[in-house]
Scaffold this motif. Structure first.
Motif, PDB file in Angstrom:
ATOM      1  N   GLY A   1       0.823  -1.195   0.000  1.00  0.00           N
ATOM      2  CA  GLY A   1       0.000   0.000   0.000  1.00  0.00           C
ATOM      3  C   GLY A   1       0.862   1.252   0.000  1.00  0.00           C
ATOM      4  N   PRO A   2       0.297   2.410   0.296  1.00  0.00           N
ATOM      5  CA  PRO A   2       1.065   3.654   0.328  1.00  0.00           C
ATOM      6  C   PRO A   2       2.168   3.606   1.382  1.00  0.00           C
ATOM      7  N   ARG A   3       3.309   4.192   1.065  1.00  0.00           N
ATOM      8  CA  ARG A   3       4.448   4.231   1.987  1.00  0.00           C
ATOM      9  C   ARG A   3       5.253   5.487   1.705  1.00  0.00           C
ATOM     10  N   GLY A   4       6.086   5.866   2.668  1.00  0.00           N
ATOM     11  CA  GLY A   4       6.904   7.061   2.539  1.00  0.00           C
ATOM     12  C   GLY A   4       6.996   7.777   3.871  1.00  0.00           C
ATOM     13  N   ARG A   5       7.839   8.813   3.932  1.00  0.00           N
ATOM     14  CA  ARG A   5       8.086   9.449   5.221  1.00  0.00           C
ATOM     15  C   ARG A   5       6.909  10.278   5.705  1.00  0.00           C
ATOM     16  N   HIS A   6       5.954  10.590   4.841  1.00  0.00           N
ATOM     17  CA  HIS A   6       4.766  11.322   5.277  1.00  0.00           C
ATOM     18  C   HIS A   6       3.566  10.401   5.479  1.00  0.00           C
ATOM     19  N   ALA A   7       3.763   9.087   5.350  1.00  0.00           N
ATOM     20  CA  ALA A   7       2.676   8.112   5.531  1.00  0.00           C
ATOM     21  C   ALA A   7       2.872   7.354   6.840  1.00  0.00           C
ATOM     22  N   VAL A   8       1.802   7.223   7.606  1.00  0.00           N
ATOM     23  CA  VAL A   8       1.817   6.474   8.860  1.00  0.00           C
ATOM     24  C   VAL A   8       0.813   5.339   8.728  1.00  0.00           C
ATOM     25  N   SER A   9       1.280   4.100   8.829  1.00  0.00           N
ATOM     26  CA  SER A   9       0.408   2.937   8.722  1.00  0.00           C
ATOM     27  C   SER A   9       0.431   2.168  10.045  1.00  0.00           C
ATOM     28  N   LEU A  10      -0.739   1.898  10.579  1.00  0.00           N
ATOM     29  CA  LEU A  10      -0.871   1.179  11.850  1.00  0.00           C
ATOM     30  C   LEU A  10      -1.844   0.022  11.659  1.00  0.00           C
ATOM     31  N   HIS A  11      -1.528  -1.125  12.275  1.00  0.00           N
ATOM     32  CA  HIS A  11      -2.304  -2.349  12.048  1.00  0.00           C
ATOM     33  C   HIS A  11      -2.927  -2.858  13.337  1.00  0.00           C
ATOM     34  N   ASP A  12      -4.169  -3.340  13.226  1.00  0.00           N
ATOM     35  CA  ASP A  12      -4.850  -4.094  14.287  1.00  0.00           C
ATOM     36  C   ASP A  12      -4.971  -3.286  15.582  1.00  0.00           C
ATOM     37  N   LEU A  13      -5.539  -2.082  15.478  1.00  0.00           N
ATOM     38  CA  LEU A  13      -5.747  -1.235  16.654  1.00  0.00           C
ATOM     39  C   LEU A  13      -7.138  -1.482  17.232  1.00  0.00           C
ATOM     40  N   THR A  14      -7.192  -1.716  18.523  1.00  0.00           N
ATOM     41  CA  THR A  14      -8.475  -1.940  19.186  1.00  0.00           C
ATOM     42  C   THR A  14      -9.098  -0.639  19.672  1.00  0.00           C
ATOM     43  N   ASP A  15      -8.260   0.275  20.194  1.00  0.00           N
ATOM     44  CA  ASP A  15      -8.769   1.528  20.737  1.00  0.00           C
ATOM     45  C   ASP A  15      -7.818   2.669  20.384  1.00  0.00           C
ATOM     46  N   PHE A  16      -8.354   3.746  19.846  1.00  0.00           N
ATOM     47  CA  PHE A  16      -7.558   4.943  19.582  1.00  0.00           C
ATOM     48  C   PHE A  16      -8.499   6.120  19.352  1.00  0.00           C
TER      49      PHE A  16
END
Length: 322
Positions: free
Chosen positions: A271-286
């Motif tokens: 998927g999208p990637r780079g220094r301005h991209a933040v990818s987080l996986h499997d978050l239950t609470d935020f």
């Protein structure tokens, strides 16, 4: 089996004749009550009544992602019952049908009905997780009712695009992929915070992620479709896990071109990637906070402006016929 069929008569890809054929096909295999929606929120009300009824075993939603979202929120009005999760079937009738296609159903309503009848005969179903968005305690959005979503939510730029599209549809424009692309370009040119974002992502046990321009919350992959092309904002997102997030901290012209290209060429592996991209996986609470009110959307439905939204990933929320 007794079923309730919730029909959106304004579904963009089914005619009245096609809907009659589908109703007869379903009624030949079960005791079926068919009801057409008459107002915004009607599908939610019907889903809630079905969930509270001891006589309804299955709810079938015939419409687009908005209709499905309303039905799901009705079915889960009192929350998931671990002793008996509600049972849903989806016949795609909208312009995109992300939820139905992510389940592996054909995008054609007649073919999807055949697949559902085959699955019912084989007693084939699966349990899926969903996302829940609610107002954040201690903020001005604290009193906003919680709402479920099936495949995605968005805070910031992408929600603003959806808001623009809905305005055009209210003026009589058809919902097409070209309309979305035009409104995305106009939203980009008018975005005041594309170089320094207003959003902060907070989650337990981790440092806040600040100065985000947009955040896309995914419950499954793909995130959406452009025609028959799947688009993966968060390739690892799944109905079997909690929630994934793709956030961008910059939307300059160069960054926009790069990330748009990456989205259009995204795959289940990349998927999208780079220094301005933040990818987080499997978050239950935020929680997503903003310094200013920003557009918010769920399952492609623009819900107005928010300053803070709290998200919960519920891994077992609903049973679906597949």
């Amino acid at each position: 089996m007794r079923a309730l069929l919730v029909v959106n008569p304004a579904a963009t890809t089914t005619s009245a004749r096609t809907r009659d054929v589908l109703i007869h096909a379903l009624a030949s295999e079960m005791k079926l009550d068919a009801v057409s929606t008459e107002y915004r929120g009607h599908a939610r009300d019907l889903g809630r009544r079905a969930a509270e009824s001891a006589d309804i075993d299955l709810v079938v939603a015939l419409g687009g992602d908005g209709t499905v979202n309303e039905v799901v929120n009705g079915l889960l009005h009192h929350g998931p019952d671990p002793d008996g999760l509600p049972l849903l079937a989806v016949v795609p009738g909208g312009s995109t049908n992300v939820f139905a296609r992510a389940l592996g159903l054909p995008n054609d309503a007649v073919e999807a009905t055949g697949a559902i009848l085959d699955a019912l005969a084989a007693r084939r179903e699966r349990t899926v997780g969903l996302g829940l968005a609610s107002g954040t305690p201690g903020t001005e959005d604290e009193g906003v009712p919680a709402r479920w979503f099936t495949f995605c939510a968005g805070f910031g730029f992408d929600a603003g695009v959806i808001g623009r599209v809905e305005q055009q549809r209210e003026r009589g424009r058809r919902s097409t992929h070209a309309l979305y692309l035009r409104q995305a370009a106009r939203a980009f040119l008018g975005e005041p915070n594309r170089r320094s974002g207003m959003i902060t992502l907070e989650r337990p046990g981790a440092d806040p992620v600040r100065d985000l321009v947009l955040s896309i919350v995914c419950n499954t992959a793909p995130w959406t479709y452009l025609g028959n092309r799947p688009v993966y904002a968060a390739p690892e997102a799944s109905f079997d896990t909690a929630l994934d997030v793709l956030s961008l901290s910059r939307l300059s012209t160069a960054a926009m071109a790069r990330y748009a290209t990456q989205l259009l060429t995204s795959t289940p592996e990349r998927g999208p990637r780079g220094r301005h991209a933040v990818s987080l996986h499997d978050l239950t609470d935020f929680t997503l906070h903003s310094k200013v009110p920003l557009p918010f959307q769920m399952d492609g439905d623009h819900l107005g402006l928010r300053t803070s939204v709290t998200f919960t990933g519920v891994r077992r929320a609903l049973r679906v016929i597949v």
